[in-house]
Write an enzyme that holds these catalytic residues in place. Sequence first.
Site, PDB file in Angstrom:
ATOM      1  N   CYS A  64     -25.821  -7.873 -39.618  1.00 55.48           N
ATOM      2  CA  CYS A  64     -24.421  -7.945 -40.019  1.00 55.48           C
ATOM      3  C   CYS A  64     -23.592  -8.577 -38.905  1.00 55.48           C
ATOM      4  O   CYS A  64     -22.742  -9.442 -39.162  1.00 55.48           O
ATOM      5  CB  CYS A  64     -23.898  -6.539 -40.351  1.00 55.48           C
ATOM      6  SG  CYS A  64     -22.218  -6.522 -41.011  1.00 55.48           S
ATOM      7  N   CYS A  65     -23.830  -8.160 -37.664  1.00 58.35           N
ATOM      8  CA  CYS A  65     -23.124  -8.751 -36.525  1.00 58.35           C
ATOM      9  C   CYS A  65     -23.436 -10.234 -36.382  1.00 58.35           C
ATOM     10  O   CYS A  65     -22.555 -11.034 -36.031  1.00 58.35           O
ATOM     11  CB  CYS A  65     -23.497  -8.020 -35.238  1.00 58.35           C
ATOM     12  SG  CYS A  65     -22.811  -6.352 -35.084  1.00 58.35           S
ATOM     13  N   CYS A  71     -15.043  -3.681 -35.432  1.00 56.66           N
ATOM     14  CA  CYS A  71     -14.844  -3.569 -36.871  1.00 56.66           C
ATOM     15  C   CYS A  71     -14.524  -2.118 -37.239  1.00 56.66           C
ATOM     16  O   CYS A  71     -15.019  -1.181 -36.610  1.00 56.66           O
ATOM     17  CB  CYS A  71     -16.094  -4.026 -37.613  1.00 56.66           C
ATOM     18  SG  CYS A  71     -16.430  -5.798 -37.448  1.00 56.66           S
ATOM     19  N   CYS A 107     -23.422  -6.618 -29.999  1.00 58.30           N
ATOM     20  CA  CYS A 107     -23.423  -7.337 -31.271  1.00 58.30           C
ATOM     21  C   CYS A 107     -24.158  -8.668 -31.171  1.00 58.30           C
ATOM     22  O   CYS A 107     -24.400  -9.315 -32.182  1.00 58.30           O
ATOM     23  CB  CYS A 107     -21.992  -7.569 -31.747  1.00 58.30           C
ATOM     24  SG  CYS A 107     -21.000  -8.552 -30.603  1.00 58.30           S
TER      25      CYS A 107
END
Length: 237
Positions: free
Chosen positions: A116-117, A199, A227
Amino acid sequence: MDTLMREDLLANKVEAVSSLLISIELNYAPACFACSFGIEDMVLVDLICKHAPKIEVFTLDTGRLPQETYELIQKVKERYARPVNIYFPETQNVETYVEKHGPNGFYESVALRKECCRIRKVEPLKRALAGKKAWITGVRRGQSVTRKDLSLSKWDVDHKLQKFNPLIEWSEDEVWDYVRRFDLPYNTLYNQGYASIGCAPCTRAITIGEDIRAGRWWWEDAATKECGLHLKRLSIG
C-alpha cells in the site's frame, strides 16, 4: 542547559541549515523538498521560503490523509503565497489493490502494508523526483531506530540524485523551539497526542513514555516501521 545556551545552539543550527539550503539551491538545481507536513517539515518550509525559494516544495497525497493535514496544506499556501505541488497515486494501482485486499488490507500483514505504501507513496515519489538533482527531507535520527544511522547527505542510488536531511541532528525540542519562536502553523493533531503523522488509518496518538513513532503502524514491530521512502539502502555510497 540554560535558556541562553539553548538559544545560541539553535541559532547556530538554523544558520547551518540555511547555508545548506542556499548551497543546494545554487549547486543542485532543480532541487525539491518532499514535505509531509510533519513538525520538522514546517521548519524546512519556513527556511526554504526565507532563504532558498527556488527549491520546489511538494507533497504526496495518498488519498488517506487526515483532514487536519489538508487544512495545514492550505494554511502553508496562504502564509507563504507559493504553490505546493501535489502528487497522487496512480488510480488503477489503487483500484487494483482495494479490489484484491479491501480498503484496509494493510492491517493484515507487513507485506500488504508495504505494498500500500509503495502504491500511495513510493511510486508517486519517483514521479516527483524525476529530472531533479537533489531532494530534501525532514528526517531526524531521533525519530526512530530505522533512522539512527542516516546521514546529512548521501547519494540516492535508486533515484540517482543527492539526498539531504538538513535536520538530521536536530532534537525534537529544537524543532518545537523554532516552530514556537516564529509562530509557524502546524498540524493540530499534535495537540491531541500525535507525535508522527502519516495516513489517517495508520496513525494514532501516543501515550507518555512511548517512542515518537509508536503511533505509526502501531501493530507492527518497530524494525519494520518505514514506508520505503527513507530506507538506509536508498542512501549508500
